[in-house]
Structure formats: structure tokens, C-alpha cells
Design an enzyme around this catalytic site. Structure first.
Site, PDB file in Angstrom:
ATOM      1  N   ARG A 124       1.030  -1.232  -0.012  1.00  0.00           N
ATOM      2  CA  ARG A 124       0.269  -0.031  -0.020  1.00  0.00           C
ATOM      3  C   ARG A 124       0.826   1.224  -0.029  1.00  0.00           C
ATOM      4  NH1 ARG A 124      -5.104  -1.035   1.263  1.00  0.00           N
ATOM      5  NH2 ARG A 124      -5.643   1.199   1.772  1.00  0.00           N
ATOM      6  N   HIS A 155      -3.129 -21.295  34.667  1.00  0.00           N
ATOM      7  CA  HIS A 155      -2.843 -22.836  34.177  1.00  0.00           C
ATOM      8  C   HIS A 155      -3.971 -23.209  33.984  1.00  0.00           C
ATOM      9  CE1 HIS A 155      -0.657 -26.535  33.371  1.00  0.00           C
ATOM     10  NE2 HIS A 155      -1.776 -26.916  34.149  1.00  0.00           N
TER      11      HIS A 155
HETATM   12  P1  FAD Z   1      -7.842   5.241   6.567  1.00  0.00           P
HETATM   13  O1  FAD Z   1      -8.396   3.946   7.323  1.00  0.00           O
HETATM   14  O2  FAD Z   1      -7.543   4.699   5.008  1.00  0.00           O
HETATM   15  O3  FAD Z   1      -8.949   6.286   6.391  1.00  0.00           O
HETATM   16  C1  FAD Z   1      -8.756   7.212   5.533  1.00  0.00           C
HETATM   17  C2  FAD Z   1     -10.039   7.967   5.360  1.00  0.00           C
HETATM   18  O4  FAD Z   1      -9.791   9.061   4.646  1.00  0.00           O
HETATM   19  C3  FAD Z   1     -11.033   7.078   4.359  1.00  0.00           C
HETATM   20  O5  FAD Z   1     -12.165   7.005   5.304  1.00  0.00           O
HETATM   21  C4  FAD Z   1     -11.035   7.982   3.154  1.00  0.00           C
HETATM   22  O6  FAD Z   1     -12.360   7.649   2.454  1.00  0.00           O
HETATM   23  C5  FAD Z   1     -10.686   9.439   3.734  1.00  0.00           C
HETATM   24  N1  FAD Z   1     -10.292  10.291   2.684  1.00  0.00           N
HETATM   25  C6  FAD Z   1      -9.139   9.950   1.743  1.00  0.00           C
HETATM   26  N2  FAD Z   1      -8.959  11.298   1.336  1.00  0.00           N
HETATM   27  C7  FAD Z   1      -9.721  12.040   1.501  1.00  0.00           C
HETATM   28  C8  FAD Z   1     -10.120  13.390   1.108  1.00  0.00           C
HETATM   29  N3  FAD Z   1      -9.249  14.194   0.253  1.00  0.00           N
HETATM   30  N4  FAD Z   1     -11.138  14.224   1.748  1.00  0.00           N
HETATM   31  C9  FAD Z   1     -11.970  13.561   2.687  1.00  0.00           C
HETATM   32  N5  FAD Z   1     -11.709  12.085   2.864  1.00  0.00           N
HETATM   33  C10 FAD Z   1     -10.662  11.662   2.338  1.00  0.00           C
HETATM   34  N6  FAD Z   1      -4.406  -2.807  10.308  1.00  0.00           N
HETATM   35  C11 FAD Z   1      -4.551  -3.406  11.627  1.00  0.00           C
HETATM   36  O7  FAD Z   1      -4.018  -2.453  12.449  1.00  0.00           O
HETATM   37  N7  FAD Z   1      -5.110  -4.710  11.628  1.00  0.00           N
HETATM   38  C12 FAD Z   1      -5.447  -5.307  10.812  1.00  0.00           C
HETATM   39  O8  FAD Z   1      -5.930  -6.625  10.938  1.00  0.00           O
HETATM   40  C13 FAD Z   1      -5.409  -4.760   9.453  1.00  0.00           C
HETATM   41  N8  FAD Z   1      -5.976  -5.478   8.574  1.00  0.00           N
HETATM   42  C14 FAD Z   1      -6.156  -4.983   7.199  1.00  0.00           C
HETATM   43  C15 FAD Z   1      -6.717  -5.811   6.144  1.00  0.00           C
HETATM   44  C16 FAD Z   1      -6.847  -5.274   5.024  1.00  0.00           C
HETATM   45  C17 FAD Z   1      -7.459  -5.949   3.801  1.00  0.00           C
HETATM   46  C18 FAD Z   1      -6.187  -3.707   4.696  1.00  0.00           C
HETATM   47  C19 FAD Z   1      -6.436  -3.106   3.143  1.00  0.00           C
HETATM   48  C20 FAD Z   1      -5.586  -3.104   5.949  1.00  0.00           C
HETATM   49  C21 FAD Z   1      -5.506  -3.698   6.953  1.00  0.00           C
HETATM   50  N9  FAD Z   1      -5.050  -2.870   8.060  1.00  0.00           N
HETATM   51  C22 FAD Z   1      -5.242  -3.503   9.138  1.00  0.00           C
HETATM   52  C23 FAD Z   1      -4.570  -1.597   7.836  1.00  0.00           C
HETATM   53  C24 FAD Z   1      -5.494  -0.718   8.161  1.00  0.00           C
HETATM   54  O9  FAD Z   1      -6.521  -0.694   7.618  1.00  0.00           O
HETATM   55  C25 FAD Z   1      -4.866   0.651   8.134  1.00  0.00           C
HETATM   56  O10 FAD Z   1      -3.530   0.798   8.878  1.00  0.00           O
HETATM   57  C26 FAD Z   1      -5.897   1.907   9.034  1.00  0.00           C
HETATM   58  O11 FAD Z   1      -7.038   1.855   8.325  1.00  0.00           O
HETATM   59  C27 FAD Z   1      -5.219   3.227   8.653  1.00  0.00           C
HETATM   60  O12 FAD Z   1      -5.914   4.266   9.210  1.00  0.00           O
HETATM   61  P2  FAD Z   1      -5.951   5.410   8.526  1.00  0.00           P
HETATM   62  O13 FAD Z   1      -7.012   6.467   9.522  1.00  0.00           O
HETATM   63  O14 FAD Z   1      -4.589   6.291   8.462  1.00  0.00           O
HETATM   64  O15 FAD Z   1      -6.518   5.553   7.266  1.00  0.00           O
END
Ligand code: FAD
Length: 483
Positions: free
Chosen positions: A276, A448
Site C-alpha cells: 500500500r 494454568h
Molecule cells: P484509513 O483507514 O485509510 O482512512 C482514511 C479515510 O480518509 C478514508 O475513509 C477515506 O475515504 C478518507 N479520505 C481520503 N482522502 C480524503 C479526502 N481528500 N477528503 C476526505 N476524506 C478523504 N491494520 C491493523 O491494524 N490490523 C489489521 O488487522 C488490518 N487488516 C487490514 C486488512 C486489509 C485488507 C487492509 C487493506 C488493511 C488492513 N489494516 C489493518 C491496515 C489498516 O486498515 C490501516 O492501517 C488503517 O485503516 C489506517 O488508518 P488511517 O486512519 O490512517 O486511514
């Protein structure tokens, strides 16, 4: 501002409603700040809730039930072959996501966080332009960028509208259980989803560019999983690249290039899970003067402040590890910094979990890292073959290891492979955060029979006082290896 445009002001604008964004927004509101959260999707929750952590674990949990039922035959309990009603499974999984997403809406409302559904774009260092929204401009005193990451595209092999070539989002949509599935990428996402589909009945081929799956994770932790997928998957092709993927009416032709030369195989679906990248390129960061590093991550300091001091960045867009719990911690730190608190992101250990069967979890210093950085450590291992609880769970292949400072015995890292590693790793994280020594862990009484005993026993191996392993006195250095 021109006619027809509507502008609003806020103290704190949070861009992105994933775990980083909502944690920041909620904490800032709890600290009395006026907060507006801008999320471009209809639901808050981000990648984690809508197409990541939660739906993938819902599928893996279901796969575990199927696997356990099959394994029970070894104990004389035989179930009929399971029937998977895909529509029902999908509805249940989506229901879990929906419940959590409405919970977030409710929590936002209760805290007085205004949620705007729009795509945000920086016009300058104090103004966001909101696309597809009634409110067209949002001016802010502080901002938190939490826009997450997106899947890396494989050159020449993009996802297709039919979904036959899909990314993790397509795989989690669970349209069908393909007869033959090609998984491209041996990282945690490819492995988790590949395992779930294999248990649901797909014949899975895994293709991975490197010589071993889960690059960077310690060998002894990966070994039991590599053994498991060697029977669960139809094939695991290492040091292999996808040269071409071509979709036609009945499937996908894949040209694979590896140690056996170039081969062609047909699959019903292909899952591309090759990593990613931060989503930092399409929101006008340059208009606000926010610096981004070569990999596209927003550069931040220990308070998650960007190069523009009143703008913060958290979560996947602000650097590795790309994990939800790291995003949430950073979100809280940023909110507290905005409120003037002396908070900093100074965690000693971030746990990482691979939710396969067996699970793999680690925290703090790893063996690979110790070797690479030349950090002197003593490593003590407790194999689960000596754990009564592990044997009752048919989990004898598991292992718990700790990495300690050779002189003080202070715990620097922990690694676990086996059932329940996701929960057990918390003890290691707490021990590392508290500066606990192997003696502290060994003197902590563990119930345990539980798998958590293996953590206490690993500490006892370090001290030469293990009960359920025979280590000749004076010979514990063989069991507890020094690096
Ligand atoms: P995100 O969760 O990606 O949120 C970003 C948000 O910003 C989104 O809702 C998007 O729509 C919004 N956005 C983007 N650009 C804009 C814009 N310009 N204006 C308005 N809104 C916007 N992590 C774990 O810790 N445990 C797990 O088991 C795990 N499993 C995963 C499984 C999969 C298949 C995937 C793909 C990821 C997994 N992850 C896991 C990783 C985890 O999902 C991410 O690390 C986490 O979601 C990151 O959070 P974030 O808030 O940085 O971003």
C-alpha cells in the site's frame, strides 16, 4: 468566495474518518475543541472498518470455524462437509461493519463533532475546498490529515470491472469462491485473504517476488505458517513475478516468471496484494506547503506536526507501520498537541499481528532487527510442544520467544506464533512499555492451563528456571541464545 459558495469555520478540521481521523476528532472534541471531520465516503471507519481489519477478520473467524470442524475428526468428532451460504455470510459480515459504522456516527454526534461528507482539497494553509458538498469551503485554525493509503498497482495488471482481477477490497466483497485463485503478494494481506479463500474451498496459488513470505518477520515465527500453507495452498511460488495477467471470457491467463522459467496458468480470479502507498498526492498538499518524503509519506515530528506547524498528519499517510492501532495512537497525540498538552508519540513497541492460522505476532525489537542493528540481545524460546494448553488445542507447532538485554534482562522484544497470539502479544507490549525484566515476567503468575504461561516460561528459560522444559543447569545459554 463567489456566489453560490458556502464557507464554514472550524477550530480543528480533521480530513479522513478512518481510525486515525476519528480518534483525533473524538479526542479533540473531548478536550473541548470545536471539530469538523471531513470524510468523502458515506460511512466513517476508513479502510480499517469498511474494507480492511474488520471485514477480513470476520472472514478469517468464519474460516477458523470450518478449519476447526475439519480438524476435530482427529479427536473422533466428525461433522458433515460445511455448506457456505455466501449471501448469508456476506450479509453477516456487512452487518458487523454496519453496526460499528453507525456506532461511530453515534459517537461523533454525542461529542458534537460535525461530520461533512466531502472530498477535501487544500487551497492554502488555512482553507479546504470541499468537493461534492453543500459547504464548499472550510477554514480552520488547525488541521489533522488522516487520509490513509491505497493499494499499490501491479504494473500492467490493473483490477478489472468484472472483479476477476481484484485488490483486497474486491476480495472482501466476497462475490464468489473461485475454483482457482491466484494471490499475488506474500505479505499479511495476501496471506490472510489467501488462507480464508483456501479454507472456503478455493485452490490457491500464491506468488511472491522474494524468497520467503512475510519479509522482515523472524524466520522461526514464519516457519509454522509456511508449513501450513504448503498443504493448504495448491502452490506457493517464491522468487516469482507476474509478467502478465490477461482476462478473457472464462478467467484470467497469468504469465509467471520464476525459478522454473516462464509458465502460463489459468485462474478464475486474481487477488493483487503487493503493498500500500500513502494517499498524499491528490489533495493539494503543495498549496499548503506541506512537505512529503520520497515515498509520499507526510513528514511529521513526534507530535505528528507537519512542516506547517498548525497542520498535523496521522495514520498510514504519516509513515509505517500502516496499522490501525498506530493510527489511533497518533490521532490522539495530534489532538492533545493541538489542545496544548505535552503529548508525544514515543511508544516503545507497536504490536503487529498476522491473523492466519497459526497467527503470528511480534512487538518491540525483532531478531532480524537486532542482527541488522548489531544490538546485543539474549533470546529465550519456549516451544509450545511443552505447553499443556497448546496440546489440548492441537497447537504444538507454536512458539513464544523473548528478546532481552543480556545484562539487565530487560525485555526488548517478543515474538509469538500460534493460536491466540493476537491477544497474548499484549503482555509483551505492556512489559516493554513498563521497562519490565524477564524476572518481572517470570514472577508474574500466569493462569494454568493457558497459552499465556508460555510467556512466563520463556522468561524462565532466560533465567534458567523453566518448569516444563528441561534445561541442564548452566546450559541455558543453549536455549537462550545470544546474538
Ligand atoms: P484509513 O483507514 O485509510 O482512512 C482514511 C479515510 O480518509 C478514508 O475513509 C477515506 O475515504 C478518507 N479520505 C481520503 N482522502 C480524503 C479526502 N481528500 N477528503 C476526505 N476524506 C478523504 N491494520 C491493523 O491494524 N490490523 C489489521 O488487522 C488490518 N487488516 C487490514 C486488512 C486489509 C485488507 C487492509 C487493506 C488493511 C488492513 N489494516 C489493518 C491496515 C489498516 O486498515 C490501516 O492501517 C488503517 O485503516 C489506517 O488508518 P488511517 O486512519 O490512517 O486511514
Amino acid at each position: 468566495m463567489v456566489m453560490g459558495e458556502l464557507s464554514q469555520e472550524t477550530q480543528v478540521a480533521v480530513i479522513g474518518g478512518g481510525p486515525g481521523g476519528y480518534a483525533a476528532a473524538f479526542r479533540a472534541a473531548d478536550l473541548g475543541l470545536d471539530v469538523t471531520l471531513v470524510e468523502m465516503e458515506p460511512r466513517c471507519g476508513g479502510t480499517c472498518l469498511l474494507r480492511g481489519c474488520i471485514p477480513s477478520k470476520a472472514l478469517l473467524q468464519t474460516a477458523e470455524i470450518i478449519w476447526d470442524a475439519a480438524e476435530a475428526s482427529g479427536r473422533g468428532v466428525v461433522f458433515d462437509k460445511p455448506q457456505v451460504d455466501l449471501e448469508k455470510l456476506r450479509t453477516w459480515k456487512d452487518g458487523v461493519v454496519e453496526k460499528l459504522a453507525s456506532g461511530l456516527d453515534h459517537l461523533a454526534k454525542k461529542r458534537g463533532v460535525q461530520v461533512l461528507r466531502a472530498r477535501a482539497f487544500f487551497e492554502d494553509a488555512h482553507t479546504l475546498r470541499l468537493e461534492d458538498s453543500e459547504v464548499t469551503h472550510l477554514t480552520f485554525r488547525h488541521a489533522v490529515i488522516a487520509v490513509g493509503s491505497e493499494p499499490v498497482k501491479l504494473p500492467g495488471a490493473s483490477t478489472t470491472p468484472t472483479g476477476r482481477i481484484m485488490d483486497s477490497t474486491g476480495a472482501l466483497a466476497l462475490k464468489e469462491i473461485p475454483q482457482r485463485l491466484l494471490v499475488v503478494g506474500g505479505g499479511y494481506i495476501g496471506l490472510e485473504l489467501g488462507c480464508a479463500y483456501a479454507v472456503f474451498g478455493s485452490r490457491v496459488t500464491l506468488v511472491h517476488r522474494a524468497g520467503r513470505i512475510l519479509g522482515g518477520v523472524d524466520d522461526d515465527l514464519v516457519r509454522p505458517l509456511a508449513k501450513r500453507i504448503s498443504t493448504l495452498f495448491e502452490a506457493t511460488r517464491l522468487e516469482t513475478e507476474v509478467a502478465e495477467l490477461r482476462e478473457d471470457a472464462d478467467g484470467v491467463k497469468a504469465v509467471l516468471r520464476g525459478p522454473e522459467g516462464t509458465i502460463e496458468e489459468r485462474f478464475d480470479r486474481v487477488l493483487i496484494a503487493v503493498g500500500r502507498i500513502p494517499r498524499s498526492r491528490t489533495m493539494g498538499l503543495e498549496n499548503a506547503g506541506i512537505a512529503v518524503d520520497d515515498a509520499g509519506f507526510i513528514a511529521v515530528d513526534s507530535q505528528r506536526r507537519t512542516s506547517v506547524p498548525h497542520i498535523y498528519a496521522v495514520g498510514d499517510v504519516a509513515g509505517h507501520p500502516m496499522l490501525a492501532h498506530k493510527a489511533m495512537r497518533e490521532g490522539k497525540v495530534a489532538a492533545e498537541a493541538i489542545a496544548g498538552m505535552p503529548s508525544a508519540y514515543d511508544v516503545q513497541a507497536i504490536p503487529a499481528v498476522v491473523y492466519t492460522d497459526p497467527q503470528i505476532a511480534w512487538a518491540g525489537l525483532t531478531e532480524n532487527e537486532a542482527r541488522r542493528k548489531n544490538v546485543p540481545v539474549k533470546i529465550a524460546r519456549f516451544p509450545w510442544g511443552a505447553s499443556g494448553r497448546a496440546l489440548t488445542m492441537d497447537a504444538a507447532e507454536g512458539l513464544t520467544k523473548i528478546l532481552c538485554d543480556p545484562d539487565s534482562g530487560r525485555l526488548l522484544g517478543m515474538g509469538i506464533v500460534g493460536r491466540g497470539a493476537e491477544t497474548m502479544i499484549a503482555e509483551g507490549v505492556l512489559a516493554i512499555e513498563m521497562g519490565a525484566s524477564a524476572e518481572d515476567v517470570a514472577l508474574t503468575v500466569h493462569a494454568h492451563p493457558t497459552l499465556s504461561e508460555t510467556e512466563g516460561e520463556a522468561a524462565e528459560v532466560f533465567l534458567g528456571s523453566a518448569t516444563h522444559l528441561y534445561v541442564p543447569q548452566g546450559a541455558q545459554s543453549k536455549t537462550a541464545t545470544a546474538l
